[in-house]
Design a protein around this motif. Structure first.
Motif, mmCIF file in Angstrom:
data_model
loop_
_atom_site.group_PDB
_atom_site.id
_atom_site.type_symbol
_atom_site.label_atom_id
_atom_site.label_comp_id
_atom_site.label_asym_id
_atom_site.label_seq_id
_atom_site.Cartn_x
_atom_site.Cartn_y
_atom_site.Cartn_z
ATOM 1 N N LYS A 1 0.836 -1.204 0.000
ATOM 2 C CA LYS A 1 0.000 0.000 0.000
ATOM 3 C C LYS A 1 0.868 1.250 0.000
ATOM 4 C CE LYS A 1 -1.784 -0.507 3.860
ATOM 5 N NZ LYS A 1 -1.939 -1.298 5.000
ATOM 6 N N HIS B 1 9.668 1.925 5.014
ATOM 7 C CA HIS B 1 10.649 1.846 6.105
ATOM 8 C C HIS B 1 11.332 0.491 6.115
ATOM 9 C CE1 HIS B 1 7.752 -0.457 8.482
ATOM 10 N NE2 HIS B 1 6.845 0.510 8.350
ATOM 11 N N ASP C 1 1.640 -9.939 9.624
ATOM 12 C CA ASP C 1 0.359 -9.276 9.908
ATOM 13 C C ASP C 1 -0.669 -9.437 8.780
ATOM 14 O OD1 ASP C 1 1.877 -7.684 8.206
ATOM 15 O OD2 ASP C 1 0.885 -5.848 8.858
ATOM 16 N N GLY D 1 4.205 -10.010 5.081
ATOM 17 C CA GLY D 1 4.591 -9.959 6.491
ATOM 18 C C GLY D 1 3.552 -10.707 7.321
ATOM 19 N N GLY E 1 10.528 -7.153 5.887
ATOM 20 C CA GLY E 1 9.358 -7.997 6.105
ATOM 21 C C GLY E 1 8.615 -8.333 4.824
ATOM 22 N N ALA E 2 8.718 -7.474 3.824
ATOM 23 C CA ALA E 2 7.895 -7.697 2.636
ATOM 24 C C ALA E 2 8.674 -7.569 1.319
ATOM 25 C CB ALA E 2 6.729 -6.709 2.632
ATOM 26 N N ALA F 1 10.221 -12.043 10.473
ATOM 27 C CA ALA F 1 8.786 -11.758 10.476
ATOM 28 C C ALA F 1 8.430 -10.394 11.069
ATOM 29 C CB ALA F 1 8.026 -12.862 11.189
ATOM 30 N N THR F 2 9.059 -10.014 12.180
ATOM 31 C CA THR F 2 8.701 -8.720 12.763
ATOM 32 C C THR F 2 9.951 -7.899 13.045
ATOM 33 O OG1 THR F 2 6.756 -9.717 13.737
ATOM 34 C CG2 THR F 2 7.421 -7.596 14.631
ATOM 35 N N ILE F 3 10.090 -6.817 12.340
ATOM 36 C CA ILE F 3 11.253 -5.947 12.515
ATOM 37 C C ILE F 3 10.953 -4.948 13.627
ATOM 38 C CG2 ILE F 3 12.842 -4.370 11.318
ATOM 39 C CD1 ILE F 3 12.580 -7.275 10.111
ATOM 40 N N LYS G 1 7.184 -3.296 17.450
ATOM 41 C CA LYS G 1 7.184 -3.582 16.012
ATOM 42 C C LYS G 1 7.338 -2.272 15.237
ATOM 43 C CE LYS G 1 4.307 -4.781 12.196
ATOM 44 N NZ LYS G 1 3.061 -4.847 11.564
ATOM 45 N N MET G 2 8.247 -2.259 14.268
ATOM 46 C CA MET G 2 8.392 -1.039 13.474
ATOM 47 C C MET G 2 7.124 -0.824 12.658
ATOM 48 S SD MET G 2 11.320 0.160 10.742
ATOM 49 C CE MET G 2 12.667 0.060 11.875
ATOM 50 N N SER G 3 6.512 0.341 12.810
ATOM 51 C CA SER G 3 5.283 0.612 12.082
ATOM 52 C C SER G 3 5.043 2.109 12.044
ATOM 53 C CB SER G 3 4.111 -0.069 12.784
ATOM 54 O OG SER G 3 2.893 0.390 12.227
ATOM 55 N N LYS G 4 4.530 2.561 10.897
ATOM 56 C CA LYS G 4 4.265 4.002 10.860
ATOM 57 C C LYS G 4 3.136 4.374 11.819
ATOM 58 C CE LYS G 4 2.037 3.438 6.403
ATOM 59 N NZ LYS G 4 2.602 2.080 6.199
ATOM 60 N N GLY H 1 11.184 -1.931 8.135
ATOM 61 C CA GLY H 1 10.274 -3.063 8.409
ATOM 62 C C GLY H 1 9.601 -3.534 7.130
ATOM 63 N N ASN H 2 9.163 -2.593 6.315
ATOM 64 C CA ASN H 2 8.540 -2.962 5.032
ATOM 65 C C ASN H 2 9.562 -3.690 4.153
ATOM 66 O OD1 ASN H 2 7.125 0.358 4.864
ATOM 67 N ND2 ASN H 2 6.183 -1.478 5.715
HETATM 68 P P1 ADP Z 1 3.085 -0.153 8.705
HETATM 69 O O1 ADP Z 1 2.934 -1.094 9.868
HETATM 70 O O2 ADP Z 1 4.276 0.712 8.852
HETATM 71 O O3 ADP Z 1 1.832 0.634 8.440
HETATM 72 P P2 ADP Z 1 2.291 -1.617 6.390
HETATM 73 O O4 ADP Z 1 1.114 -2.133 7.142
HETATM 74 O O5 ADP Z 1 2.072 -0.633 5.303
HETATM 75 O O6 ADP Z 1 3.340 -1.047 7.443
HETATM 76 O O7 ADP Z 1 3.075 -2.867 5.822
HETATM 77 C C1 ADP Z 1 3.490 -3.087 4.504
HETATM 78 C C2 ADP Z 1 4.167 -4.444 4.426
HETATM 79 O O8 ADP Z 1 5.348 -4.450 5.217
HETATM 80 C C3 ADP Z 1 3.307 -5.580 4.934
HETATM 81 O O9 ADP Z 1 3.504 -6.747 4.136
HETATM 82 C C4 ADP Z 1 3.796 -5.803 6.332
HETATM 83 O O10 ADP Z 1 3.618 -7.115 6.755
HETATM 84 C C5 ADP Z 1 5.271 -5.469 6.198
HETATM 85 N N1 ADP Z 1 5.760 -4.907 7.460
HETATM 86 C C6 ADP Z 1 5.451 -3.706 7.991
HETATM 87 N N2 ADP Z 1 6.069 -3.503 9.155
HETATM 88 C C7 ADP Z 1 6.792 -4.618 9.387
HETATM 89 C C8 ADP Z 1 7.659 -5.032 10.443
HETATM 90 N N3 ADP Z 1 7.921 -4.255 11.488
HETATM 91 N N4 ADP Z 1 8.243 -6.237 10.348
HETATM 92 C C9 ADP Z 1 7.990 -7.018 9.280
HETATM 93 N N5 ADP Z 1 7.205 -6.697 8.261
HETATM 94 C C10 ADP Z 1 6.597 -5.515 8.292
#
Ligand code: ADP
Ligand code: TRP
Length: 330
Positions: A10, A16, A157, A155, A22-23, A192-194, A201-204, A18-19
């Motif tokens: 998306k 980042h 999730d 990933g 993870g993906a 699997a989880t960065i 968990k790294m996430s925006k 993690g993306n």
């Molecule tokens: P965010 O959590 O930053 O909003 P997205 O939901 O847009 O990230 O994730 C885009 C892709 O990157 C997905 O396939 C997701 O599984 C993977 N992803 C995102 N954050 C991580 C993470 N911390 N570790 C592993 N994979 C991740």
């Protein structure tokens, strides 16, 4: 015929680390498997739920496209396109809606999380839910089933969404006869989880991310801000921490062993972070250069996306025709 591997990202933010781990990276590695035909796309329809400003949608789409190319995606080897360039996706989405029970959608983690949030605030359970969010898994099933996808690298999730695509494919096949390939998620467990800079968990959504292609200065600054414990420089440190888990992603075997030893003996967090910056920057620099090239030559990227969409649509039309025919629409 080769099996199909497909994934989407998306355009909802600047990519980042993690993306990437993870993906994007596992997906690109899979695209080098000669026994697979790969489809990678920018899930801009899925982004509409999160991005409401035109400028942001355009900018993030551009960033994602350039990121994938910079990370080594070869548009001559794989089919690379924007979801919104393939209108067959939305038509299949509608057909799939009619074999998908509402109960299945009620179980989606993302939906349930919003309902819970509203309930906690004493609001109507669906106050935060629009139909784009509610139907999100069906649109994703359409992305997947339209291309006869066998494997979906994602990933952890996203596991539930692929499971739902599988359930929807089975429901359709049960009603109308064998039409869709049943997809399977591919989750690289080791990455699997960065971890983000705050240890979660790294996430925006947490604002704890390290953008993949930020400048060297920004990278250094973000790394120096990683949350650590208050142990003294001379004290042994557990490798179960954000600094080490990020280091692991960028380092080679020797570097990793040496760092594990330094952690065991005692290392200052400042030194550990400096080492992390060094391996991360070495790893990211060649990709960052490519990224900056594509961002400033975006017309070249748009041509690649157009060519990808043409290839994708040829297959999409075939699958859609097959689905329409078994339903009795033609
Ligand atoms: P965010 O959590 O930053 O909003 P997205 O939901 O847009 O990230 O994730 C885009 C892709 O990157 C997905 O396939 C997701 O599984 C993977 N992803 C995102 N954050 C991580 C993470 N911390 N570790 C592993 N994979 C991740
Ligand atoms: N839902 C995915 C995400 O949040 C993106 C996506 C959309 C996707 N369609 C897909 C991933 C099809 C794999 C296959 O990142």
């Amino acid at each position: 015929m080769n099996k199909i591997s497909l994934t989407g990202v998306k355009p909802t933010g600047t990519p980042h680390i993690g993306n990437y781990f993870g993906a994007i990276k596992p997906a690109i590695e899979m695209s080098n498997n000669p026994e697979l035909d790969s489809f990678y796309f920018i899930a801009d329809y899925h982004a509409l739920n999160f991005i409401k400003k035109k400028e942001e949608l355009v900018q993030f789409t551009k960033e994602i496209a350039c990121t994938w190319l910079a990370c080594g995606l070869d548009p001559n080897k794989i089919v690379f396109y924007k979801q919104s360039q393939v209108p067959e996706v939305t038509e299949l989405n509608w057909l799939l809606c009619n074999v998908t029970s509402k109960g299945l959608m009620n179980r989606a983690h993302a939906y349930k999380a919003l309902v819970e949030k509203s309930l906690e605030a004493g609001d109507d359970p669906d106050a935060l839910v629009n139909m784009g969010l509610y139907n999100y898994p069906i649109l994703m099933a359409a992305d997947i089933l339209l291309f006869n996808t066998k494997f979906v690298p994602v990933g952890a999730d996203q596991k539930q969404h692929v499971e739902m695509a599988r359930d929807i494919a089975k429901a359709f096949n049960k009603r109308y006869g064998n039409t869709f390939v049943i997809p399977t998620e591919i989750i690289q467990e080791s990455v699997a989880t960065i971890t983000g800079i705050d240890g979660r968990k790294m996430s925006k959504s947490y604002g704890n991310q390290i953008p993949l292609f930020c400048t060297e200065q920004e990278l250094k600054k973000l790394i120096s801000g990683i949350k650590t414990d208050s142990s003294l420089p001379t004290e042994p440190k557990s490798t179960d921490c954000a600094v080490f888990s990020l280091y692991k992603l960028f380092a080679n075997k020797e570097e990793l062993e040496a760092m594990a030893e330094r952690f065991a003996k005692g290392i200052s967090w400042a030194d550990a972070k400096a080492e992390l910056y060094s391996v991360a920057n070495k790893y990211l620099t060649p990709m960052r250069e490519k990224y900056n090239y594509y961002m400033t030559h975006y017309d070249e990227v748009e041509k690649m996306l157009d060519a990808g969409a043409t290839k994708a649509r040829a297959i999409a039309k075939e699958t859609l025709a097959r689905a329409r025919a078994v339903i009795g629409l033609d």
